[in-house]
Write an enzyme that holds these catalytic residues in place. Structure first.
Site, PDB file in Angstrom:
ATOM      1  N   THR A  20      -7.781   5.057  11.840  1.00 23.30           N
ATOM      2  CA  THR A  20      -6.480   5.125  12.497  1.00 23.30           C
ATOM      3  C   THR A  20      -5.558   4.049  11.925  1.00 23.30           C
ATOM      4  O   THR A  20      -6.013   3.073  11.326  1.00 23.30           O
ATOM      5  CB  THR A  20      -6.593   4.952  14.022  1.00 23.30           C
ATOM      6  OG1 THR A  20      -6.955   3.597  14.339  1.00 23.30           O
ATOM      7  CG2 THR A  20      -7.617   5.921  14.599  1.00 23.30           C
ATOM      8  N   GLY A  21      -4.259   4.239  12.105  1.00 19.20           N
ATOM      9  CA  GLY A  21      -3.299   3.305  11.532  1.00 19.20           C
ATOM     10  C   GLY A  21      -3.347   3.314  10.017  1.00 19.20           C
ATOM     11  O   GLY A  21      -3.170   2.281   9.368  1.00 19.20           O
ATOM     12  N   ALA A  22      -3.542   4.498   9.426  1.00 16.31           N
ATOM     13  CA  ALA A  22      -3.821   4.605   7.987  1.00 16.31           C
ATOM     14  C   ALA A  22      -2.584   4.820   7.140  1.00 16.31           C
ATOM     15  O   ALA A  22      -2.710   5.031   5.931  1.00 16.31           O
ATOM     16  CB  ALA A  22      -4.811   5.739   7.742  1.00 16.31           C
ATOM     17  N   SER A  23      -1.387   4.755   7.725  1.00 23.93           N
ATOM     18  CA  SER A  23      -0.189   5.012   6.935  1.00 23.93           C
ATOM     19  C   SER A  23       0.363   3.773   6.249  1.00 23.93           C
ATOM     20  O   SER A  23       1.283   3.871   5.422  1.00 23.93           O
ATOM     21  CB  SER A  23       0.899   5.641   7.819  1.00 23.93           C
ATOM     22  OG  SER A  23       1.222   4.786   8.898  1.00 23.93           O
ATOM     23  N   SER A  24      -0.164   2.587   6.568  1.00 18.24           N
ATOM     24  CA  SER A  24       0.305   1.359   5.923  1.00 18.24           C
ATOM     25  C   SER A  24      -0.730   0.261   6.131  1.00 18.24           C
ATOM     26  O   SER A  24      -1.686   0.405   6.896  1.00 18.24           O
ATOM     27  CB  SER A  24       1.664   0.916   6.485  1.00 18.24           C
ATOM     28  OG  SER A  24       1.547   0.537   7.844  1.00 18.24           O
ATOM     29  N   ILE A  26      -3.557  -2.508   6.415  1.00 14.44           N
ATOM     30  CA  ILE A  26      -5.017  -2.533   6.338  1.00 14.44           C
ATOM     31  C   ILE A  26      -5.593  -1.124   6.347  1.00 14.44           C
ATOM     32  O   ILE A  26      -6.509  -0.809   5.580  1.00 14.44           O
ATOM     33  CB  ILE A  26      -5.584  -3.361   7.507  1.00 14.44           C
ATOM     34  CG1 ILE A  26      -5.236  -4.840   7.329  1.00 14.44           C
ATOM     35  CG2 ILE A  26      -7.102  -3.173   7.615  1.00 14.44           C
ATOM     36  CD1 ILE A  26      -5.500  -5.683   8.568  1.00 14.44           C
ATOM     37  N   GLY A  27      -5.077  -0.257   7.200  1.00 11.83           N
ATOM     38  CA  GLY A  27      -5.603   1.101   7.287  1.00 11.83           C
ATOM     39  C   GLY A  27      -5.428   1.862   5.994  1.00 11.83           C
ATOM     40  O   GLY A  27      -6.345   2.572   5.546  1.00 11.83           O
ATOM     41  N   SER A 149      -8.560  -9.290  16.016  1.00  7.68           N
ATOM     42  CA  SER A 149      -7.821 -10.376  15.389  1.00  7.68           C
ATOM     43  C   SER A 149      -8.475 -11.690  15.755  1.00  7.68           C
ATOM     44  O   SER A 149      -9.090 -11.816  16.818  1.00  7.68           O
ATOM     45  CB  SER A 149      -6.368 -10.378  15.853  1.00  7.68           C
ATOM     46  OG  SER A 149      -5.693 -11.542  15.394  1.00  7.68           O
ATOM     47  N   TYR A 162       0.457  -9.788  22.376  1.00  8.87           N
ATOM     48  CA  TYR A 162      -0.427  -9.328  21.304  1.00  8.87           C
ATOM     49  C   TYR A 162      -1.781 -10.035  21.409  1.00  8.87           C
ATOM     50  O   TYR A 162      -2.839  -9.410  21.303  1.00  8.87           O
ATOM     51  CB  TYR A 162       0.216  -9.599  19.949  1.00  8.87           C
ATOM     52  CG  TYR A 162      -0.628  -9.233  18.758  1.00  8.87           C
ATOM     53  CD1 TYR A 162      -0.637  -7.933  18.262  1.00  8.87           C
ATOM     54  CD2 TYR A 162      -1.415 -10.190  18.115  1.00  8.87           C
ATOM     55  CE1 TYR A 162      -1.408  -7.594  17.157  1.00  8.87           C
ATOM     56  CE2 TYR A 162      -2.187  -9.864  17.015  1.00  8.87           C
ATOM     57  CZ  TYR A 162      -2.180  -8.563  16.532  1.00  8.87           C
ATOM     58  OH  TYR A 162      -2.956  -8.240  15.442  1.00  8.87           O
TER      59      TYR A 162
END
Length: 343
Positions: A20-24, A26-27, A149, A162
């Site tokens: 997930t979060g693969a569009s920019s 770390i992902g 994190s 966060y």
């Protein structure tokens, strides 16, 4: 060694990996490296256009990649990701909960709506991903990797909500691991905790400050985190910290919390605030995909970026663990020197 660390995982080139979060950030880098190493990869994010372009690039390079647009804050969409992946590939072996958003500002200035939305992505998105992945992983075995994190081990001003979300991710991940171990499930549950990473996170974060945010140094390349994630996809680990400086600060807080407070107060207020006035960055990603920055692995950080972490490399590869202590010392010295030189 815990029972979870004795779980046998497949080589990466025999795996199906969901990220997930693969569009920019770390992902995206993790997807690239997984595809390069022969895994079949499912890229997940909210931005259909960015995902399609990134997946096409990886397929052109020979990767077996599919994409699926989904918002991790909506559990039914992640369940659909799991169903589509099984329909396409027959299974998945590793599920990486990486999606996250940022929010800068003092806690008494942030709206409750914005704080709740951040938790919907950063915490509940992890919960939704775990619940979607667990039936398959319980049945077949595999790895569940949550990207947290280092701030789950220490407080950081100006990113308080966060920080709270990452504390929640850590608590949830650790409790889930114990429950799966007690059940005898062949599932490795790992929490990966990066220090500062040069990704578009800082450009995409919603910012209440009057100046642009900065990552506090030392800053690591997203490839350092991707290597740690993919190592854990093949080798069960409980927790991995990416960046020796993060490990050192966490240790300081464990041993002497008030001393840690003093260090943070002297350094992290200034280190996270640039001298550049806040500008229109094309929209943040708190509620919707940003208008720019998608499809990019690196952010706009202009300082030195560390391409490798000596400490993390030593920890992940036991033959080199003798270097870990040296790595921590070097990273701490570098971090203090970098923040001193900046100011």
């Amino acid at each position: 060694m815990t029972r979870a660390e004795r779980v046998r995982l497949k080589p990466l080139d025999e795996q199906v990996v969901v990220i997930t979060g693969a569009s920019s950030g770390i992902g995206l880098v993790t997807a690239r490296e997984a595809a390069r190493r022969g895994a079949r990869v499912v890229m997940v994010a909210r931005n259909e256009d960015a995902l399609r372009a990134a997946a096409a690039t990886l397929r052109d390079a020979g990767g077996a990649v599919m994409h699926y647009a989904a918002d991790v804050a909506r559990p039914q969409e992640l369940q659909r990701v799991a169903d589509v992946t099984v329909a396409e590939f027959g299974r998945f072996d590793t599920w990486v909960n990486n999606a996250g958003v940022g929010l800068y500002g003092r806690l008494d200035e942030l709206t409750l709506e914005d704080q709740r939305r951040l938790f919907e992505t950063n915490f509940w998105g992890v919960v939704h991903g775990c619940l979607a992945a667990l039936p398959q992983l319980r049945a077949r075995g595999g790895a569940l990797i949550n990207v947290g994190s280092i701030v789950s081990d220490l407080p950081v001003p100006l990113q308080g909500i966060y920080v709270a979300s990452k504390h929640a991710v850590k608590g949830y991940t650790d409790a889930l691991r114990l429950e799966l171990e007690a059940d005898g499930a062949s599932v490795s549950v790992t929490l990966v905790k990066p220090h500062s990473v040069d990704t578009p996170y800082f450009d995409h974060a919603r910012n209440y400050m009057a100046v642009e945010p900065l990552p506090p140094p030392p800053v690591y390349a997203p490839e350092t985190v991707a290597r740690a994630i993919l190592h854990c996809a093949e080798h069960p680990r409980r927790t991995v910290i990416v960046g020796g400086s993060g490990r050192a600060f966490a240790s300081l807080y464990g041993l002497a919390p008030r001393a840690g407070d003093k260090v943070v107060e002297r350094t992290l207020f200034r280190a996270q605030r640039s001298r550049t006035p806040e500008r229109d960055r094309g929209g943040d990603n708190l509620y919707h995909p940003p208008r720019r920055g998608e499809g990019q692995a690196r952010g706009a950080y202009h300082g030195r970026v560390r391409e490798r972490s000596l400490y993390t490399g030593a920890v992940l590869h036991p033959a080199r663990t003798a270097l870990a202590a040296a790595g921590v010392g070097l990273a701490v010295a570098a971090g203090v020197r970098a923040m001193r030189d900046r100011h």
